[in-house]
Design an enzyme around this catalytic site. Structure first.
Site, PDB file in Angstrom:
ATOM      1  CD  GLU A   1      -2.770   1.805  -4.888  1.00 24.71           C
ATOM      2  OE1 GLU A   1      -2.376   0.572  -4.896  1.00 24.71           O
ATOM      3  OE2 GLU A   1      -2.262   2.533  -5.781  1.00 24.71           O
TER       4      GLU A   1
ATOM      5  CD  GLU B   1       0.331  -1.721  -8.547  1.00 26.87           C
ATOM      6  OE1 GLU B   1       0.332  -0.758  -9.163  1.00 26.87           O
ATOM      7  OE2 GLU B   1      -0.042  -2.080  -7.401  1.00 26.87           O
TER       8      GLU B   1
END
Length: 257
Positions: free
Chosen positions: A141, A238
């Site tokens: 990521e 998130e």
């Protein structure tokens, strides 16, 4: 409609970590993710998942000394042995929780450093081999340098090129919409181009990282694009609730409606 996973590191902080599983299920979530499970034994996490009827969507490999400022080990020269042990630890938790994908944090390193790049590739190859034996995907990521200064993997183009170059079938991109907007912008075009290599998606508003629909992006349009692209995985929530978690879930009801 996308399937959403509550991020228990950021959401439901009104309760202790182990009680957040039941809270997420009560709020209507069918899946959860979090940064790290390692403060608890694997069977404890499994029991909470089972009791709440939840699917584990994602978690990260151990990051090194998180409290001391470390943010992963994969690209950090000299920490290879510790990194490989972290893979074994994560796989033990993966077996217990039934998770299908693990996120490898690169750590703080200079991407122009050839040794750091070589260390990162070696770490990813090792993880892909070990995870592949268990039928798991490995995710990387890009994280924006404003939130995590010095993070090795801070560019989506570099991540995409690396995935293509390594040619590992279980190495995929974790596309965080919040980080994408801060690093590059052009979120929908990025999703269209990178969907073939994307294994997980996360969302939060920009710039405050609160609930979707409260920032500069048209988050609902972005989420509808996922349907148009045929994305069938989970979207990890998130984000940091601006207030009480459940009170802030109006965005989810509005989107579903």
């Amino acid at each position: 409609m996308p399937r959403f996973a509550a991020n228990l590191t950021m959401m439901f902080n009104e309760a202790g970590f182990l009680d957040r599983f039941a809270a997420a299920a009560a709020a209507g979530f069918e899946a959860v993710e979090f940064l790290f499970p390692y403060d608890f034994e694997p069977d404890v996490i499994r029991a909470r998942l089972d009791a709440a009827g939840l699917t584990q969507a994602l978690f990260n490999l151990p990051p090194g000394n998180w409290a001391g400022g470390e943010r992963g080990l994969a690209a950090v020269p000299g920490r290879e042995g510790e990194f490989r042990q972290s893979v074994e630890t994560a796989l033990r938790y993966a077996r217990a929780t039934g998770v299908g994908r693990l996120h490898v944090m690169s750590g703080l390193a200079d991407r122009s450093d050839a040794k750091a790049r070589a260390t990162y590739r070696s770490s990813l190859a090792f993880t892909c081999d070990k995870a592949g034996e268990a039928g798991l995907d490995v995710l990387i990521e890009p994280i924006n340098p404003r939130d995590m200064p010095g993070y090795f993997l801070n560019d989506f183009n570099f991540a995409a090129d690396l995935i293509a170059d390594m040619g590992r079938r279980n190495l995929k991109l974790q596309f965080d919409i919040y980080h994408r907007q801060i690093i590059h912008g052009d979120v929908i075009r990025g999703l269209r181009e990178l969907m073939p290599i994307t294994g997980h998606i996360q969302i939060a508003s920009v710039p405050t990282r609160n609930e979707p629909g409260t920032g500069e992006l048209d988050d609902f349009r972005v989420l509808r694009e996922l349907d148009a692209l045929g994305y069938a995985g989970y979207v990890g929530c998130e984000y940091r609730p601006a207030g009480e978690t459940v009170a802030g879930l109006g965005w989810l009801k509005a989107f579903a409606g």
